[in-house]
Write a protein that holds these residues in place. Structure first.
Motif, short mmCIF file in Angstrom:
data_model
loop_
_atom_site.label_atom_id
_atom_site.label_comp_id
_atom_site.label_asym_id
_atom_site.label_seq_id
_atom_site.Cartn_x
_atom_site.Cartn_y
_atom_site.Cartn_z
N GLN A 59 0.81 -1.23 0.00
CA GLN A 59 0.00 0.00 0.00
C GLN A 59 0.84 1.27 0.00
O GLN A 59 0.31 2.36 -0.20
CB GLN A 59 -0.93 0.02 1.22
CG GLN A 59 -1.98 -1.08 1.17
CD GLN A 59 -2.93 -0.97 2.33
OE1 GLN A 59 -2.67 -1.49 3.41
NE2 GLN A 59 -4.05 -0.28 2.13
N CYS A 107 -10.71 0.27 3.48
CA CYS A 107 -9.31 0.07 3.11
C CYS A 107 -8.71 1.41 2.72
O CYS A 107 -9.34 2.18 1.98
CB CYS A 107 -9.24 -0.91 1.93
SG CYS A 107 -7.55 -1.23 1.39
N LEU A 108 -7.51 1.67 3.22
CA LEU A 108 -6.84 2.95 2.92
C LEU A 108 -6.58 3.11 1.43
O LEU A 108 -6.46 4.22 0.94
CB LEU A 108 -5.51 3.02 3.69
CG LEU A 108 -5.64 3.02 5.22
CD1 LEU A 108 -4.26 2.87 5.86
CD2 LEU A 108 -6.35 4.26 5.72
N HIS A 149 -7.31 -9.19 6.42
CA HIS A 149 -7.37 -8.10 5.44
C HIS A 149 -5.97 -7.76 4.94
O HIS A 149 -5.74 -7.66 3.73
CB HIS A 149 -8.03 -6.88 6.10
CG HIS A 149 -8.13 -5.68 5.23
ND1 HIS A 149 -9.34 -5.13 4.84
CD2 HIS A 149 -7.18 -4.89 4.67
CE1 HIS A 149 -9.10 -4.08 4.08
NE2 HIS A 149 -7.79 -3.91 3.97
N HIS A 153 -3.66 -8.32 1.20
CA HIS A 153 -2.89 -7.32 0.44
C HIS A 153 -1.57 -7.90 -0.08
O HIS A 153 -1.11 -7.54 -1.16
CB HIS A 153 -2.57 -6.10 1.31
CG HIS A 153 -3.68 -5.07 1.36
ND1 HIS A 153 -4.19 -4.49 0.22
CD2 HIS A 153 -4.35 -4.52 2.40
CE1 HIS A 153 -5.14 -3.62 0.56
NE2 HIS A 153 -5.26 -3.63 1.89
NI NI Z 1 -6.57 -2.49 3.00
#
Ligand code: NI
Length: 192
Positions: A59, A107-108, A149, A153
């Protein structure tokens, strides 16, 4: 002249659509390297800045198998339990409970929406901590959801891939509004 000490910094988030979000991340080899240790510190600063409860390396544009679990009550997750941020490196799920619980996730990397995501109620994770020590630990409830979660990713998956139906997507604005006014949202229920 004295060398300026380096301090941890917030990193820029990669959003859905950036190919790195869909890429499978590679194992971390040198946990004690300055590169990885700096990344871990920067991720903790980043997740706190954006009121997240977890963040994975892809991310922030780094396709390596590590994430931070930093559950704490925030504006985005008022019910989150408080814990010291935990660095999780090269994690594997070695046991998952049969009981599946649905809960709202955001989610960011996917701002503005929430989804009702089915997850294992508890998971046992085999991982390496930031000092290089091997850990096997079981997590339950909200923290177990964060692990699942964030682990997704590392495999290029996002919560949208886990939904039973696209009807389980709502806007974050509406989610917060309903939470504040205490209107009952579709309640998470146990399914087998
Ligand atoms: Ni996320």
């Amino acid at each position: 002249m004295a060398k300026k000490p380096t301090s941890a910094k917030a990193l820029e988030l990669c959003l859905l659509g950036n190919p790195i979000i869909r890429k499978e991340a590679i194992e971390v080899e040198s946990i004690k390297s300055k590169e990885i240790q700096t990344l871990l510190k920067d991720l903790i600063v980043t997740v706190k800045k954006v009121n997240g409860v977890g963040i994975a390396a892809p991310q922030v544009g780094r396709s390596v198998r590590l994430f931070i679990v930093a559950s704490s009550p925030t504006i985005r997750y008022p019910q989150a339990p408080k814990m010291t941020p935990l660095a999780v490196i090269n994690p594997k799920i070695i046991f998952a409970s049969q009981t599946i619980v649905k809960g709202w996730e955001g989610c960011l990397s996917i701002p503005g929406i929430r989804g009702l995501v089915p997850r294992h109620e508890s998971v046992t994770i085999d991982y390496t901590d930031k000092t290089g020590k091997k850990v096997i630990k079981t997590f339950t409830g909200f923290v177990a959801k964060i692990f699942q979660h964030e682990l997704d990713h590392l495999d290029g998956k996002v919560f949208l891939d886990r939904l039973d139906t696209v009807k389980d997507i709502i806007t974050e604005k509406e989610y917060i509004k309903q939470m504040k006014t205490n209107i009952l949202l579709t309640k998470g229920k146990e399914i087998k």
